[in-house]
Design an enzyme around this catalytic site. Sequence first.
Site, PDB file in Angstrom:
ATOM      1  CB  CYS A  26      -0.891  -0.021   1.241  1.00  0.00           C
ATOM      2  SG  CYS A  26      -1.876   1.473   1.499  1.00  0.00           S
ATOM      3  CB  CYS A  57      -3.482   2.887  -6.014  1.00  0.00           C
ATOM      4  SG  CYS A  57      -4.613   2.049  -4.874  1.00  0.00           S
ATOM      5  CB  THR A  97      -1.716   5.551   1.671  1.00  0.00           C
ATOM      6  OG1 THR A  97      -2.207   5.995   0.406  1.00  0.00           O
ATOM      7  CG2 THR A  97      -2.051   6.585   2.718  1.00  0.00           C
TER       8      THR A  97
END
Length: 255
Positions: A65, A176, A67
């Site tokens: 991920c 992403c 983030t």
Amino acid sequence: MDSGVGGLSVLAEIQRLLPNESLLYVADSGHVPYGEKSPDYIRQRLRHIAEFFQQQGAKAMVLACNTATVAAVADLRERYPQWPLVGMEPAVKPAAAATRSGVVGVLATTGTLQSAKFAALLDRFASDVRVITQPCPGLVERIEAGDLASAHLRQLLAGYVQPLLAAGCDTVILGCTHYPFLRPLLAEMVPADVAIIDTGAAVARQLQRLLAERGLLAQGPARESAFWTSADPENLRIILPLLWKKSDSVQSFAV
């Protein structure tokens, strides 16, 4: 781990490269999307998940991920200095090397695009190319719901892709881990000579390198992959056959 099911695209690359390894996967879907959460909140989630993996006897951890990597990988490396940890970052370097037009597009979450780490990647690897960034609100939520081809998803994705093509992008970064599941749709929307790049395979190679350095590579055979989710396990059971394969080993992850 991932904030949801997107990391399954990375898990597939890991299994392809390291078929003898037994895989554990936590989908923190009860807290998705991470892009709207504070860095401190994400760090707390990742500490919780890392402790769980340690209890399960994991020998390494992958933050599948972008983030989560930006918010928490440094904190985890400080807390677990002997534990191989692999994070994600958008494929700015290979995209900058691949572009012929000198224009690169980035599809990513708002959190990734606003991060200091992404800005540093651009400064380091993309100073000679023009980078067009496109935040993609809503895509993660559609994929989390198992929607890979609806009319609504097509319209949403087309609205994000068209500005990149209009700007002359010949290389598109999937920033992403959810987005590789949209490759079939993207292939219908972009010309055949537009390169679509993600980092799943590079993450698998980095994991292989770190395990080999420490003499931790498994000789096999691998156990069945195990899955946990902080949302309703039934949702993951329904989505897994679409994104991975059917599995009976889906359990609830304590929130």
